[in-house]
Design a protein around this motif. Structure first.
Motif, PDB file in Angstrom:
ATOM      1  N   TRP A 265       0.462  -1.182  -0.558  1.00 25.61           N
ATOM      2  CA  TRP A 265      -0.243   0.012  -0.005  1.00 25.61           C
ATOM      3  C   TRP A 265       1.148   1.030  -0.046  1.00 25.61           C
ATOM      4  N   GLY A 266       2.656   0.994   0.250  1.00 30.48           N
ATOM      5  CA  GLY A 266       2.755   2.468   0.788  1.00 30.48           C
ATOM      6  C   GLY A 266       3.709   2.518  -0.783  1.00 30.48           C
ATOM      7  N   ALA A 267       3.544   1.040  -1.661  1.00 30.00           N
ATOM      8  CA  ALA A 267       4.418   1.573  -2.482  1.00 30.00           C
ATOM      9  C   ALA A 267       4.452   2.509  -4.038  1.00 30.00           C
ATOM     10  N   PRO A 268       2.662   2.952  -4.197  1.00 32.41           N
ATOM     11  CA  PRO A 268       2.186   4.040  -4.646  1.00 32.41           C
ATOM     12  C   PRO A 268       3.233   5.315  -4.535  1.00 32.41           C
ATOM     13  N   ILE A 269       2.876   5.279  -3.104  1.00 35.67           N
ATOM     14  CA  ILE A 269       2.869   7.036  -2.280  1.00 35.67           C
ATOM     15  C   ILE A 269       4.349   7.522  -2.365  1.00 35.67           C
ATOM     16  N   PHE A 270       5.861   6.030  -2.104  1.00 39.64           N
ATOM     17  CA  PHE A 270       7.324   6.248  -2.245  1.00 39.64           C
ATOM     18  C   PHE A 270       7.173   6.654  -4.251  1.00 39.64           C
TER      19      PHE A 270
END
Length: 1490
Positions: free
Chosen positions: A532-537
């Motif tokens: 879930w953090g991948a798009p944010i990162f």
């Protein structure tokens, strides 16, 4: 030099006309590509035509024979053929129109006349040829379209697809209206899409029907039956296959009432066990490598699935690509026409439609391929199990092999799903980078680098996860192995009071598994954070890079990039998943390959000789045999044997001498080191340990042979089964429980003797068949079977009963693996080598009986008319000797083991409530929901912020982009932390709940009474402990969680969309109502299909386990093909509900996808149509960004709810076994007996009555007597008289209905079971050993020192054997004690009793499996060691009870006689007198032979 330069310049000018044609994006390039393809198509057609002409010209020279069809045939033209014809005609028409519209061509089309005319003429010729080819297809009644047509239709789709892409691109860039050519191109795409589906399907739909109705029924007698269970999938049209509407009739049936197995249609022939098994065998025959065979097996279907998957992946990126254009259009609405906006909408919707359509097809195709591969592998593993050598069976326990069949096969079939990810990943990443590069320029490379870093970072996570998974599997294997052993030997554990110890052992195995599960789930929480953090990162790094590089970030670009980053989530996370599945699949494939390479029984061990060329049925010359050929030490040596046709050969010897091994070498089961074994004729085999199949008695006797009433009745009579059948409610149709658990030892043995007799073989091999039956029945069997029905047959029988030896034509005395003596009874007796030891022991026993008989007064001859009462009076009611459930079966129409119970209708709310509130009353649930809601809110806020803060036009310069990015980063990081919190809490709550459910079930099952185990196949319990428990451990919490999480996501998306255009609610509400209706319509059918699939899985494993146990018998009777066929039927029974359940899910998803596409279309049209200024273009773009995933989210909510309900069935099944009726308490603190109890050992029965259920008659009736302390009491009576029930009553395996039992004045019903059973000792009829060591088997509670263990071993004649082994007390015992003979296992059971030194010892047929000499020694040891203790003996050998202080004779559950042997013998007509007389007559050799 100048002239040269001018020449080059002129040449370049001359080539300028080619410039527009040669550009990569030029329409003319596609025209030329089309010409090349058409030329290729026409060339192949021409070659095919010439080939046909040559063949026909050759045939003209051959004489023609007039052929006539026997009956006129009707050709039925299918829908597929009609569609292909219509589409081809329409496409021909479009290409005729294109040259006419040359003048009206736009810039999007090629304007060079030569390429256009060439291309269109070729197209017209190609489509004319296509129509000719279709005419020939109909003429020749082809079932499939020719491959060249299918390739041509695929190429046409690619050409028209690229053509329409150029059209849309031109119209968007030039803000123009679509013209006539664009509409023609769109029609061409539509028609070529239909042809593409036909190309993939391949079937024409043409069927040839025989019009002669008169002959049809006679030709195909089974058609009516087949028609009834036809597979609708196999007959479905293209439209039905695309929409999954072929399953509609099943939904109609499922909504009327809960589905039953017989209402589920058959699987298609291509998915059936028989077809897949045969096809896999062919693949394996081409190359023995398992990998190569799997590749050949799956390749065609994989290619079709890959085409769908790639198309779906490509279509999914059209939305993010068009978002920037939509925002630009909304900004420039004043200057742009509505048509260009509608073109963008059509682009969005066309891509969505293609994506959802192809996605459903590849997912369904992958599941279907998994089904086929699973069926093929299970079938192959089963076939291998039937030919495994003894050594291979010992190296792989049945638990391990079943794990390969269930777990490893599942992992290999899971890979069929992920294999499509391999094709999709490069497409997804390439398209994402392409879209990012268009919007962000060089900023896309930062995104690419971030994606690679994340993917690389996921790989070590995956490796660790894989290691954890392997550890979980190891721990689970160990737990399941131990669970299987405990369930198999549960009666022994309860009688010995070891159940608590083994419960702790299982809990310790579970603790190890729990620790690995906890580590794995913690890592999963981290993985969820990364996912879930991948798009944010990626977005933070990419946008930051763009700001540093000075690339302007407009709202349209940002929103397009955000949508693309979200699309990248899947490939980022799927790569490690893919690597993990590949790794797991490889490990499992290696395990399967290793198993398939295991040593098999060599078919050339035994040579088969035709009966007409030899008078000998069995010949062994210079035979050397060993169970372990590599050791070089033979178990049987110097074997020389010739058995003439019709001879009766008796094999005797001490325990472990090699008697059973000799039969094994004749069967071909034992590896041959040297020599020859020749057999002439068919074989029938009766093993020492009875092998009974689950089913009814008749099925066990017939064993695949046809029912011949006369022969059957003669067999039943000869095997003394007539009386049993009369007392069974449904006679020989009475159900037998698992492993014959509801039959006595004698009944089981007689059933398998009847199986052999009915088989009418030439050679009979009987391994100690008389040990499990009483004296009278043994005599009857010997006379009626061996000397009666089998008098013309060759019979080799192992026996410990010396009285059966004189009747043999030849006696073999085995000693240390060699035939020590050969000859007739008198010849062998004269040789004085060792045989006389056995006979001497027998004579000694006989003398003890005669001495007692003679000491009583001279008895007169019993009158002849009273003789039959001996048999009839003692066997009026034949109750089961072990657990007698036969009477109970009478109330249930002969069925002991009923269909597995399954709940019907919706899963009760109490099941969900139990699951959610089991840990801390459910306090973690609201915290988890709050964390997910916070994540959703923060994520929307971060995207909203970027859309609102960024400019709509690249010309606008915004100061403070750093601040905008900082706020975005903080919001995004906050949302990621919420995910970490949520994932961690789900892992904690899920695993804690799973642990509590497991412990409740384990305690409930192990505390259940024996009646539960009698009527419940082990497979059912193991299924819950393995498959269902795995679902609860690893999946259940996430499934339930995702129901809530996906709902929260959907609500967030709706909130964003409705804020922009509240009018969306006008369509959203009714569509949601339709979705809910679909879900409710789907659930009843899907739920029952999932339940049926779960239930039908257990019989496959049960049948496999049963077949492994009886593999030697199956081979001996040459029944392999029948058992393989039964396995295929069971595979199909499981495939049917599983396949239709998968199809039902796709049926629902397809409809939900189309409904959400409809909502998305309405939203887009609304945004485009609304006047300028009403909505902010940036926020509208954000709404579309979320709306792109609306179809996925809406389907996800329904799918997660349905999936959770399907998975919740596992919780329901585990809860079923968590509240079973329990035995009495193990310890009652207020009523504990003294530590030294029982001192004297007096057992008193007062008015004892026992029945197995309230509605059944009593098994023991008014038993009132006392067994004095420190005395030896013998209990005798016919099979079923109630002897074993009396013993069970002493141990409280069954509780008294009336009356009571006291031991030394203590009412045993008032103390705890553990206090009672731990103070008593029993040596049971069926010797039980556990996997482990010799020490562990003798002293599982670690209570005794080595000195005492050695002393016990010496006393029970095993000391020297154990000392001879390298590991001594640590010598291994394999599963079921298979590496020790049955007699040795019985001696180990005696060793346990000697160690325990209880005041009361119960012997239940304890020496039935050992020879007379050893039996004599043991009787002395028992008398000596237990002389100051109470001994209760049940025996078939009269001499074992003749020296008892008292004898109790039971008949029909009542006391017939109870007195000292001397006094009973004084009464002439006493039952005991007649038993003694019969025994002495039978045992007197001269009388017996005469």
């Amino acid at each position: 030099m100048l002239s040269k330069a001018m020449e080059i310049s002129d040449t370049i000018k001359g080539l300028k006309f080619l410039e527009p044609w040669l550009q990569p994006g030029s329409p003319c390039l596609w025209e030329s590509a089309g010409i090349i393809l058409q030329l290729g198509f026409l060339a192949v057609l021409l070659i095919g035509l010439l080939k046909r002409l040559i063949i026909e010209s050759r045939c003209t020279n051959e004489p023609k024979t007039k052929t006539r069809e026997p009956y006129p045939t009707d050709i039925k033209i299918g829908l597929s053929y009609k569609i292909s014809l219509i589409c081809s005609i329409l496409l021909l028409g479009t290409h005729i129109m294109i040259p006419i519209t040359f003048e009206s061509r736009s810039k999007a089309h090629c304007k060079l006349e030569i390429p256009i005319l060439s291309s269109e003429i070729m197209q017209i010729v190609s489509w004319v040829m296509t129509l000719i080819a279709l005419y020939l297809v109909r003429k020749h009644k082809n079932v499939k379209f020719p491959w060249i047509l299918r390739v041509w239709w695929l190429c046409t789709f690619l050409l028209t697809g690229s053509r329409i892409t150029l059209d849309v691109n031109f119209l968007v860039l030039s803000h123009d209206y679509p013209g006539l050519l664009e509409y023609i191109d769109f029609l061409g795409l539509l028609l070529s899409t239909f042809l593409l589906f036909l190309a993939i399907l391949g079937k024409t739909g043409i069927t040839v029907a025989n019009s002669s109705d008169i002959t049809e029924p006679f030709l195909n007698g089974n058609d009516a039956k087949e028609e009834k269970k036809d597979c609708p999938y196999g007959k479905a049209s293209i439209f039905q296959l695309v929409t999954f509407s072929w399953i509609n009739p099943l939904f109609v049936a499922g909504n009327k009432k809960p589905l039953d197995q017989d209402e589920v249609p058959d699987v298609d022939i291509l998915d059936s066990g028989s077809f897949t098994s045969e096809y896999f065998e062919k693949c394996l025959a081409q190359n023995p490598s398992i990998y190569n065979a799997i590749y050949r097996f799956i390749r065609r279907k994989v290619v079709i699935n890959a085409l769908f998957a790639i198309t779906s992946a490509a279509a999914s990126y059209v939305g993010p690509y068009l978002i920037s254009d939509l925002v630009t259009f909304l900004n420039e609405k004043k200057t742009r026409s509505l048509t260009s906006g509608y073109v963008i909408v059509v682009g969005f919707l066309g891509a969505k439609f293609v994506e959802t359509l192809t996605q459903r097809q590849w997912i369904f195709g992958a599941r279907q391929l998994g089904l086929r591969l699973r069926a093929a592998l299970i079938s192959h593993i089963y076939k291998k199990g039937l030919v495994l050598s003894s050594r291979s069976c010992q190296s792989h326990t049945s638990g391990e092999i079943i794990n390969i069949m269930s777990v490893d096969i599942q992992r290999i079939t899971d890979f069929m799903w992920y294999i499509n990810t391999m094709f999709m990943l490069p497409i997804q990443i390439s398209l994402a980078m392409f879209i990012l590069h268009i919007n962000l320029g060089n900023g896309a490379f930062i995104g690419l680098a971030a994606t690679i870093v994340l993917m690389s970072g996921n790989i070590p996570l995956t490796r660790v996860q894989k290691w954890y998974q392997s550890k979980i599997m190891e721990a689970k294997d160990a737990r399941m192995k131990s669970t299987s052993e405990v369930l198999r030997n549960i009666k022994t554990l309860k009688l010995q009071a070891w159940d608590t110890r083994y419960l702790e052992k299982l809990e310790s195995f579970r603790k190890v598994e729990y620790d690995w599960l906890w580590k794995s789930l913690k890592l999963n929480a981290v993985a969820a954070f990364v996912f879930w953090g991948a798009p944010i990162f990626i977005s933070v790094l990419t946008f930051g890079g763009c700001v540093l590089m000075g690339i302007p970030l407009t709202a349209g670009r940002v929103l397009s990039a955000l949508a693309t980053f979200r699309m990248l989530q899947d490939p980022i996370f799927n790569l490690p998943d893919l690597l993990n599945v590949i790794a797991q699949g490889k490990v499992s494939a290696d395990r399967v390959a290793s198993y398939l390479r295991e040593e098999e029984i060599k078919p050339d061990t035994v040579e088969f000789v035709p009966r007409n060329i030899t008078e000998f049925d069995v010949i062994i010359e210079n035979g050397r045999f060993s169970w372990d050929p590599d050791s070089g030490t033979p178990n049987l040596d110097q074997i020389q044997l010739q058995v003439k046709r019709g001879m009766k050969v008796a094999i005797c010897g001490t325990v472990g001498a090699g008697k059973s091994s000799l039969l094994s070498c004749i069967l071909g089961e034992m590896p041959k080191l040297s020599g020859t074994v020749k057999i002439s004729g068919t074989k029938a085999y009766v093993p020492q340990s009875a092998w009974i199949l689950t089913g009814n008695v008749r099925e066990n006797i017939l064993f695949g042979n046809d029912y011949d009433r006369t022969r059957y009745e003669k067999t039943v009579k000869a095997c003394a089964l007539t009386k049993d059948f009369e007392l069974f409610s449904t006679g020989d149709l009475t159900e037998i429980g698992e492993r014959g658990i509801n039959m006595s030892g004698g009944q089981k043995q007689r059933i398998q003797i009847a199986r052999a007799v009915y088989d009418d073989a030439d050679i009979y091999l009987l391994d100690d068949p008389f040990s499990a039956v009483d004296a009278h029945t043994g005599t009857e069997l010997f006379q009626e079977c061996l000397l009666g029905m089998l008098k013309e047959k060759t019979v080799l029988y192992v026996t410990h009963q010396v009285e059966f030896l004189p009747a043999a034509d030849l006696i073999l005395v085995m000693q240390n693996g060699r035939i020590a003596q050969v000859g007739t009874f008198k010849e062998v007796l004269k040789q004085n080598i060792g045989f006389e030891v056995l006979v001497g022991a027998h004579n000694q026993a006989l003398e003890s009986v005669l001495a007692v008989e003679n000491s009583s007064r001279e008895s007169e001859q019993t009158p002849g008319d009273e003789e039959p009462t001996l048999i009839t009076e003692l066997a009026q009611t034949r109750q089961d000797s072990d657990h007698s459930l036969c009477v109970e079966m009478s109330k249930k129409e002969g069925k002991l083991v009923h269909e597995e119970e399954r709940e019907k209708g919706s899963i009760g709310k109490e099941v969900y409530w139990s699951y959610l509130t089991l840990v801390k009353g459910g306090v973690l649930v609201p915290i988890i929901l709050l964390a997910q809601s916070s994540f959703q809110a923060l994520q929307i806020a971060s995207n909203y912020w970027m859309a609102w803060a960024c400019p709509t036009d690249s010309s606008e310069i915004v100061n403070g982009m750093g601040f905008i990015l900082l706020v975005y980063t903080l919001l995004a990081v906050g949302s990621a932390i919420c995910v970490l919190l949520r994932a961690s809490l789900v892992a904690i709550a899920g695993l804690s709940t799973s642990e509590k459910l497991f412990n409740k079930m384990l305690h409930s099952v192990l505390r259940a009474p024996m009646s539960f185990f009698d009527s419940t196949p082990t497979g059912r319990i193991l299924n819950r402990a393995s498959t269902d428990q795995s679902v609860i451990d690893l999946e259940m919490a996430n499934r339930i969680g995702w129901c809530a999480f996906s709902t929260i996501q959907l609500l967030g998306t709706m909130a964003v969309m409705s804020q922009v255009a509240w009018q969306v609610f006008a369509i959203l509400i009714p569509v949601t109502a339709v979705c809910i209706w679909y879900q409710r319509y789907y659930i009843p059918t899907a739920r029952e299909l999932a339940r049926l699939a779960g239930i039908e899985r257990a019989p496959i494993l049960h049948h496999f386990a049963e077949s492994l146990t009886g593999a030697a018998t199956i081979r001996a009777f040459h029944q392999q093909d029948r058992f393989i066929e039964k396995n295929l039927i069971l595979i199909d029974n499981h495939s049917r509900p599983w396949f239709h359940n998968v199809a039902a899910i796709e049926w629902l998803c397809f409809r939900l996808n189309q409904l959400s596409n409809f909502v998305f279309a309405f939203s887009l049209i609304l945004l485009v149509t609304l006047p300028d200024g009403i909505i902010d273009p940036s926020i509208a773009g954000l709404a579309v960004t979320y709306g792109i995933n609306l179809n996925v989210q809406q389907a996800s909510v329904i799918w997660n709810i349905c999936n959770a309900e399907n998975k919740m069935i596992s919780v329901e099944r585990v809860l079923q076994y968590s509240n079973l009726t329990s035995e009495a308490p193990l310890v009652i603190e207020d009523s504990r007996p003294p530590n030294e109890w029982p001192q004297n050992g007096t057992i008193s029965f007062t008015n004892l009555q026992i029945r197995y259920a309230d509605h059944l008659p009593s098994v023991l009736k008014n038993i009132t007597c006392t067994f004095p302390g420190k005395k030896k009491v013998g209990v005798v009576g016919r099979t079923g008289s109630g002897k074993s029930t009396l013993i069970q009553a002493i141990f409280r395996v069954v509780e008294p209905t009336e009356g009571f039992i006291t031991i030394d004045g203590v009412d045993i019903c008032k103390i705890g079971l553990h206090d009672l059973r731990s103070r008593l000792s029993i040596i049971p009829q069926d010797p039980t050993m556990f996997e482990g060591t010799v020490r562990g088997n003798l002293d599982p509670l670690d209570q005794y020192p080595d000195v005492e263990i050695w002393e016990a071993l010496d006393k029970c004649q095993l000391g020297d054997i154990v000392r001879g082994k390298e590991e001594k007390l640590e010598s291994p015992v394999v599963e079921g004690g298979e590496n020790w003979s049955v007699g040795q296992r019985q001696l180990f059971c005696l060793g346990r009793a000697l160690l325990k030194k209880s005041s009361i010892l119960v012997l239940d047929e304890a020496t039935a499996s050992i020879d007379s000499a050893t039996d004599g020694i043991l009787q002395q040891i028992i008398t000596q060691e237990f002389k100051e203790r109470t001994i209760v003996t049940i025996a078939h050998r009269i001499h074992t009870v003749i020296d008892s202080d008292l004898v109790l004779v039971l008949s029909d559950g009542k006391i017939a006689e109870y007195d000292t042997p001397t006094k009973l013998l004084e009464r002439e007509n006493s039952f005991f007198s007649r038993l003694i007389k019969e025994y002495s007559m039978r045992s007197n050799f001269d009388t017996f032979v005469s």
